[in-house]
Design a protein around this motif. Structure first.
Motif, PDB file in Angstrom:
ATOM      1  N   GLU A   1       8.386  -4.808  -9.185  1.00  0.00           N
ATOM      2  CA  GLU A   1       7.628  -3.798  -8.443  1.00  0.00           C
ATOM      3  C   GLU A   1       6.718  -4.457  -7.419  1.00  0.00           C
ATOM      4  O   GLU A   1       6.629  -4.024  -6.278  1.00  0.00           O
ATOM      5  N   ARG A   2       6.070  -5.548  -7.810  1.00  0.00           N
ATOM      6  CA  ARG A   2       5.190  -6.265  -6.885  1.00  0.00           C
ATOM      7  C   ARG A   2       5.988  -6.832  -5.715  1.00  0.00           C
ATOM      8  O   ARG A   2       5.578  -6.748  -4.568  1.00  0.00           O
ATOM      9  N   THR A   3       7.167  -7.398  -6.004  1.00  0.00           N
ATOM     10  CA  THR A   3       8.013  -7.970  -4.960  1.00  0.00           C
ATOM     11  C   THR A   3       8.474  -6.890  -3.997  1.00  0.00           C
ATOM     12  O   THR A   3       8.453  -7.082  -2.786  1.00  0.00           O
ATOM     13  N   SER A   4       8.897  -5.726  -4.516  1.00  0.00           N
ATOM     14  CA  SER A   4       9.353  -4.657  -3.635  1.00  0.00           C
ATOM     15  C   SER A   4       8.208  -4.145  -2.765  1.00  0.00           C
ATOM     16  O   SER A   4       8.417  -3.791  -1.610  1.00  0.00           O
ATOM     17  N   GLN A   5       6.999  -4.116  -3.286  1.00  0.00           N
ATOM     18  CA  GLN A   5       5.852  -3.710  -2.479  1.00  0.00           C
ATOM     19  C   GLN A   5       5.591  -4.733  -1.380  1.00  0.00           C
ATOM     20  O   GLN A   5       5.267  -4.378  -0.255  1.00  0.00           O
ATOM     21  N   GLU A   6       5.747  -6.014  -1.688  1.00  0.00           N
ATOM     22  CA  GLU A   6       5.539  -7.053  -0.693  1.00  0.00           C
ATOM     23  C   GLU A   6       6.579  -6.945   0.414  1.00  0.00           C
ATOM     24  O   GLU A   6       6.264  -7.103   1.587  1.00  0.00           O
ATOM     25  N   ILE A   7       7.830  -6.677   0.050  1.00  0.00           N
ATOM     26  CA  ILE A   7       8.897  -6.559   1.035  1.00  0.00           C
ATOM     27  C   ILE A   7       8.646  -5.359   1.940  1.00  0.00           C
ATOM     28  O   ILE A   7       8.720  -5.471   3.156  1.00  0.00           O
ATOM     29  N   THR A   8       8.339  -4.217   1.361  1.00  0.00           N
ATOM     30  CA  THR A   8       8.127  -3.024   2.177  1.00  0.00           C
ATOM     31  C   THR A   8       6.867  -3.130   3.026  1.00  0.00           C
ATOM     32  O   THR A   8       6.743  -2.442   4.040  1.00  0.00           O
ATOM     33  N   SER A   9       5.943  -4.015   2.653  1.00  0.00           N
ATOM     34  CA  SER A   9       4.731  -4.173   3.462  1.00  0.00           C
ATOM     35  C   SER A   9       5.033  -4.842   4.801  1.00  0.00           C
ATOM     36  O   SER A   9       4.208  -4.820   5.707  1.00  0.00           O
ATOM     37  N   LEU A  10       6.222  -5.426   4.954  1.00  0.00           N
ATOM     38  CA  LEU A  10       6.620  -6.013   6.238  1.00  0.00           C
ATOM     39  C   LEU A  10       6.888  -4.943   7.284  1.00  0.00           C
ATOM     40  O   LEU A  10       6.707  -5.184   8.480  1.00  0.00           O
ATOM     41  N   VAL A  11       7.320  -3.770   6.842  1.00  0.00           N
ATOM     42  CA  VAL A  11       7.661  -2.689   7.774  1.00  0.00           C
ATOM     43  C   VAL A  11       6.413  -2.283   8.547  1.00  0.00           C
ATOM     44  O   VAL A  11       5.347  -2.053   7.985  1.00  0.00           O
ATOM     45  N   GLY A  12       6.560  -2.232   9.864  1.00  0.00           N
ATOM     46  CA  GLY A  12       5.454  -1.854  10.731  1.00  0.00           C
ATOM     47  C   GLY A  12       4.699  -3.033  11.311  1.00  0.00           C
ATOM     48  O   GLY A  12       3.901  -2.859  12.238  1.00  0.00           O
TER      49      GLY A  12
END
Length: 99
Positions: free
Chosen positions: A4-15
């Protein structure tokens, strides 16, 4: 565990805005290309790419995909190798363009 932490880190790249090492604006991260088998990011899909870097061919497109191996650092912005500044179109290289 940390999925879950990794997926949040990945999606934080968007934008995030993407710049070359030399401070040239490249584009803005619109999406992430992920190899599902290995769960490794393999590319960044950029919207609003810099037409001076990518040429007029990007006009009217949804964006460009750059390899993740070009990424040097991720922080408030994403820094990529200056190789993106040296991209050449086949016309510039003297090659024939096949349509």
């Amino acid at each position: 565990m940390d999925q879950e932490r990794t997926s949040q880190e990945i999606t934080s790249l968007v934008g995030r805005e993407v710049y070359s090492n030399n401070g040239v604006f490249v584009g803005e991260v619109d999406d992430i290309k992920l190899d599902l088998g290995t769960e490794i990011v393999t590319g960044l899909a950029l919207r609003d790419p810099n037409e001076e870097l990518f040429g007029a061919d990007v006009r009217g497109t949804r964006g460009v995909l750059i390899p993740y191996r070009w990424v040097r650092a991720v922080g408030d912005v994403v820094l990529v190798n200056d190789v993106v500044e040296r991209l050449e179109t086949p016309e510039e290289e003297g090659e024939e363009v096949v349509a």
